[in-house]
Design a protein around this motif. Structure first.
Motif, PDB file in Angstrom:
ATOM      1  N   SER A  14       0.828  -1.213   0.000  1.00  0.00           N
ATOM      2  CA  SER A  14       0.000   0.000   0.000  1.00  0.00           C
ATOM      3  C   SER A  14       0.862   1.263   0.000  1.00  0.00           C
ATOM      4  N   ARG A  63       2.262   1.698  -3.529  1.00  0.00           N
ATOM      5  CA  ARG A  63       1.206   2.158  -4.438  1.00  0.00           C
ATOM      6  C   ARG A  63       0.935   3.650  -4.246  1.00  0.00           C
ATOM      7  N   GLU A 101      -5.641  -3.333  -5.467  1.00  0.00           N
ATOM      8  CA  GLU A 101      -5.185  -2.032  -4.981  1.00  0.00           C
ATOM      9  C   GLU A 101      -5.793  -0.877  -5.782  1.00  0.00           C
TER      10      GLU A 101
END
Length: 415
Positions: free
Chosen positions: A107, A110, A161
């Motif tokens: 995360s 990203r 995601e």
């Protein structure tokens, strides 16, 4: 309150820090030991890649690296040597190659990658820049079903995601690039990725910074750092002594050498990458990574660039012709009609990318120094994460709420 800030390092991270700190009203000086015209910020593949969610330290990487030590043409080469810093880094890197680390990193990677990609577009629009940037996505070309299966797993992770990604067959890829011949079984296609011509952006942002009054001291090497208590008071270069309120250490693969002067021991190794390029028409119109060969191909402004390898062998700029040849052979294997000439191989260049012990950047202030912010360790993601790192550094220095949770990036983190 406006501060005078010295940034050590003038690569993509350094100039990005300078841009956002200047925009926030600070007086900025960049110091760089080079002419700021070559190195990793200029010879990279030019990707803005949210698709690269998995950090370099992932399950199986060290094991594969050990196997590849005996293959001079391998995509990853870790040169064994009896050096304390290298041995500490190797042990920590191996420890980081686990699924839990990957899961925790995704995360953060990203968020930073999407932020970095979008900031390139924002900077271009706000400043009226003209550098080449395109939204064509990224293909991961596979010659084997095994590689395609692995890529499909990454597509599923990216999709979860919220990134645009899909798996496509060879016929669809061929339709996307009808002017070239492909030898593949299929590909993953990350539509979320963009690409650029790095040298254009670097030249344009340096010119902008100079026009705006940012001082850039090229070919000036920082030799020592003076402190008083927990603060830096001055930096000593080979030409002068400079003072400032705040300091940013963004010197890439050289950062750990300077940080040790402050008793900050960053586990960091230089990872050499190579590039070859041709102005001959290739028919390659989409950025593509050759999955098994680990070679990146980018259609840039006026030429095609081929980039690859991660050679962890200390700080040196020696061109290993065997590794250059491996890149050329890899390209020809996937694109049988694309032939890189001997002259193009002779003109190959290399750059050093700073690799942390867990594949994640070091961004933040160490507890050992109050007025220093560290920004390095981006490995192969430096170009993608440069602008987001610059923005995060500005937020740290201005005590603003961070756009990204920085816990996994802290320079004092344990391995």
């Amino acid at each position: 309150m406006a501060k005078h800030i010295i940034i050590i390092g003038g690569g993509i991270v350094g100039v990005s820090c300078a841009y956002f700190l200047h925009k926030a009203g600070h007086q900025v000086t960049i110091i760089d030991q080079s002419k700021m015209s070559d190195g990793a910020s200029y010879i990279n593949a030019g990707y803005m890649s949210p698709s690269h969610l998995i950090p370099l330290a992932a399950p199986g990487v060290m094991k594969q690296g050990i196997k590849w030590m005996f293959n001079k043409k391998s995509p990853l080469y870790i040169k064994p040597r009896l050096n304390a810093d290298f041995l500490k880094w190797s042990l920590a890197f191996n420890k980081s190659c686990n699924q839990n680390h990957v899961h925790r990193s995704i995360s953060v990677m990203r968020e930073m990658a999407v932020m970095g990609r979008d900031l390139y577009h924002q900077i271009k629009k706000e400043e009226g820049f003209s550098f080449h940037i395109e939204k064509k996505g990224l293909l991961m070309l596979c010659q084997t079903e095994k590689a395609l299966y692995h890529e499909d797993e990454l597509v599923q992770i990216a999709s979860k995601e919220g990134l645009q990604a899909k798996t496509i067959m060879a016929q669809e890829v061929q339709k996307m690039m009808p002017e070239t011949v492909l030898d593949i079984v299929g590909a993953s296609y990350f539509e979320c990725d963009h690409h650029s011509t790095p040298g254009e952006f670097m030249e344009e942002i340096k010119s902008y910074l100079l026009r705006e009054g940012v001082v850039i001291r090229q070919e000036e090497k920082v030799l020592d750092i003076t402190t008083a208590g927990s603060k830096i008071t001055s930096v000593h270069t080979d030409k002068e002594v400079l003072t400032a309120d705040e300091f940013v250490l963004a010197a890439g693969s050289w950062t750990s050498t300077l940080s040790r002067k402050l008793n900050i021991n960053l586990l960091l190794q230089a990872g050499k990458g190579y590039r070859i390029q041709t102005k001959t028409a290739t028919g390659i119109t989409y950025p593509a990574i050759l999955a098994e060969a680990k070679v990146a191909i980018t259609p840039m402004n006026g030429f095609t660039r081929f980039a690859g390898t991660m050679e962890i062998a200390g700080i040196n700029h020696t061109i290993n012709k065997t590794r250059v040849e491996a890149i050329a052979q890899g390209v020809n294997k996937y694109f049988p009609e694309v032939h890189i000439t001997e002259q193009e191989k002779e003109a190959a260049a290399c750059g050093l990318r700073p690799v942390s012990a867990d594949g994640m950047p070091y961004i933040g202030k160490s507890a050992k120094c109050d007025n220093l912010t560290i920004a390095t360790g981006h490995a192969m993601m430096g170009w993608t994460l440069g602008p987001s790192t610059g923005k995060l550094v500005q937020e740290i220095i201005d005590n603003k709420t961070s756009s990204v949770v920085l816990d996994m990036l802290h320079p004092d983190r344990k391995f």
